[in-house]
Enzyme design. Structure first.
Site, short mmCIF file in Angstrom:
data_model
loop_
_atom_site.label_atom_id
_atom_site.label_comp_id
_atom_site.label_asym_id
_atom_site.label_seq_id
_atom_site.Cartn_x
_atom_site.Cartn_y
_atom_site.Cartn_z
N HIS A 43 0.93 -1.02 0.20
CA HIS A 43 -0.47 -0.01 -0.31
C HIS A 43 0.77 1.07 -0.27
CE1 HIS A 43 -4.01 1.61 0.68
NE2 HIS A 43 -3.37 2.34 1.16
N ASP A 45 0.49 5.72 -1.35
CA ASP A 45 -0.94 6.29 -1.81
C ASP A 45 -0.26 7.96 -3.23
OD1 ASP A 45 -3.74 6.02 -0.65
OD2 ASP A 45 -2.43 6.20 0.78
N GLU A 143 -8.95 1.28 -3.46
CA GLU A 143 -8.86 1.34 -1.43
C GLU A 143 -10.87 2.12 -1.38
OE1 GLU A 143 -6.51 3.64 1.66
OE2 GLU A 143 -6.61 4.23 0.01
N HIS A 170 -13.21 2.12 2.19
CA HIS A 170 -12.46 2.99 3.20
C HIS A 170 -12.80 3.80 4.15
CE1 HIS A 170 -9.29 6.52 2.84
NE2 HIS A 170 -8.74 5.47 3.03
N HIS A 215 -9.11 -1.43 6.99
CA HIS A 215 -10.31 0.15 6.67
C HIS A 215 -11.56 -0.66 7.27
CE1 HIS A 215 -8.56 4.04 6.23
NE2 HIS A 215 -7.75 2.80 5.04
N HIS A 236 -3.06 -2.52 4.97
CA HIS A 236 -2.61 -1.80 5.26
C HIS A 236 -3.06 -1.85 6.69
CE1 HIS A 236 -5.22 0.34 3.36
NE2 HIS A 236 -4.65 2.02 3.72
N ASP A 348 1.40 2.14 3.51
CA ASP A 348 1.09 3.27 3.56
C ASP A 348 2.11 4.38 2.84
OD1 ASP A 348 -1.57 4.73 3.39
OD2 ASP A 348 -2.07 4.14 5.49
#
Length: 415
Positions: A43, A45, A143, A170, A215, A236, A348
């Site tokens: 993971h 972003d 995600e 999410h 999440h 994550h 992350d």
């Protein structure tokens, strides 16, 4: 010469060789293990940056700008990266689908722009092939299930475009699954998965897309585990026993995930895993609440602009960082509770505002290996954590899909 005499000569020779060989110190050992392993992270972003024509992935950037670029990925020994496709809680009028498609395209374009260095993979075989070729292997994870906008046809299209996991929610509920939120637990919306949510999980199993329970609410976790015919991942997440946060997994969850062949990928964010740093990070957000609220309103839907504006605030008032030792506590705990075959890396990077000191950019990944070895975990276990555990789970998901697709076809869903 007798067999015993010959063995004695061999032992003397071996002893002499050992005496002449340099002793491998802890740092050298850690680097060797790290470089020999497939290092895989589920993971990051960074994806919105790929959409900018001005972003040069092959250039070295400051960590205040981006946590992953090609030079530092090479230094950190990163072999495989799942890039996150994330869009906010936007109206379900096609916008989420459109923005997701644009970010998926950006991952493929990254490989097209840097063909000698980057390749997109869609299965375990192509991952291993790309690593053998010395390339940074890219994969795609969505995600948030809100991006399919209640259409299984879009889920199938995402799979055709290379998506190999989807996080069911999410930070907010979808119309078919409850989220954990990212602070105080959200009030239940559905009490877990709705019947359509179960259908989504079944279709992911059939396609060969990994079901991701980071999440999600506790009840959604248990519903997804019950519904799935394939192993489930947490892309994550960390351990609630170390830090009691709804984004983390309880020991019962860790054991159940492992019993089904899944893997928990430990999140680096101190706001979720460090009980000393988290209150200081929360205070930072409180201190800047007015500014951040204004930015969210001004840059609604523009993730890149919002990110740039937040960086300016953080440059003037740095976000508190956490402890690498506290992060390693989560790895330790997950390894003891879930087992050595069920733990991995879920950084992350570029998705949160703070990281542990000593692990706040990709070039520092060997510090995880060094820390795990220093805590007594064997080279074999550390190699599993660095990548092999996720590869095994992903292959089991592929095999489950092959089996399900071989079964008699059911009428297609109208969605």
């Amino acid at each position: 010469m007798t067999r015993r005499a010959a063995l004695g000569v061999l032992l003397v020779c071996a002893s002499s060789a050992c005496a002449r060989a340099p002793v491998e110190d802890a740092d050298a050992r850690a680097l060797r293990v790290h470089r020999e392993a497939i290092v895989l992270d589920t993971h990051a972003d960074t994806t919105p940056r790929f959409q900018s024509p001005d972003f040069d992935f092959a250039a070295r950037h400051a960590k205040s700008d981006v946590r992953i670029d090609l030079p530092r990925a090479r230094e950190g020994g990163l072999d495989v990266q799942f890039w996150s496709i994330w869009v906010g809680n936007v109206p379900g009028d096609g916008r989420a689908i459109r923005e997701a498609m644009e970010r998926i395209d950006a991952v493929w374009e990254l490989a097209r722009r840097y063909p000698s260095d980057v390749v997109v993979a869609t299965d375990v075989a192509s991952i291993r092939r790309g690593v053998a070729e010395g390339k940074l292997v890219s994969l795609i994870g969505v995600e948030g299930g809100h991006m399919i906008e209640e259409k299984l046809s879009i889920l199938r299209d995402f799979y055709r475009l290379g998506v190999r996991y989807m996080t069911l929610t999410h930070a907010f509920h979808t119309s078919w699954a409850d989220s954990s939120g990212t602070g105080q637990p959200l009030p239940p919306g559905h009490g877990g998965l709705t019947p359509f949510g179960v259908e989504v999980v079944h279709e992911m199993n059939r396609l060969g897309m990994m079901v991701d329970v980071s999440h999600v609410s506790d009840q959604t976790f248990w519903d997804a585990l019950k519904a799935s015919q394939a192993p489930v991942i947490a892309s994550h997440s960390s351990c609630r026993a170390i830090f009691d946060h709804p984004r983390n997994l309880t020991d019962d969850m860790l054991r159940a995930l492992a019993a089904r062949g899944g893997v928990v990928m430990i999140n680096y964010y101190p706001g979720y895993n460090d009980p000393e740093a988290a209150p200081r990070i929360a205070e930072w957000f409180s201190r800047h609440a007015t500014e951040l609220g204004a930015l969210r309103e001004k840059y609604s839907g523009d993730l890149r602009a919002m990110s740039e504006a937040m960086k300016a605030i953080a440059a003037a008032d740095p976000v508190p960082q956490g402890s690498l030792e506290k992060l390693l506590d989560h790895f330790d705990h997950a390894l003891r509770v879930a087992g050595e075959d069920h733990v991995g890396l879920g950084s992350d990077f570029d998705g949160v505002v703070s990281f542990p000191v000593g692990l706040d950019e990709v070039s520092l990944l060997p510090n995880v290996t060094r820390g795990l070895l220093a805590r007594g975990w064997s080279e074999e276990v550390v190699t599993k954590v660095l990548g092999e555990n996720l590869l095994r789970t992903m292959r089991e998901v592929e095999l489950t899909a092959e089996r399900l697709r071989a079964e008699p076809a059911t009428p297609p869903s109208p969605r």
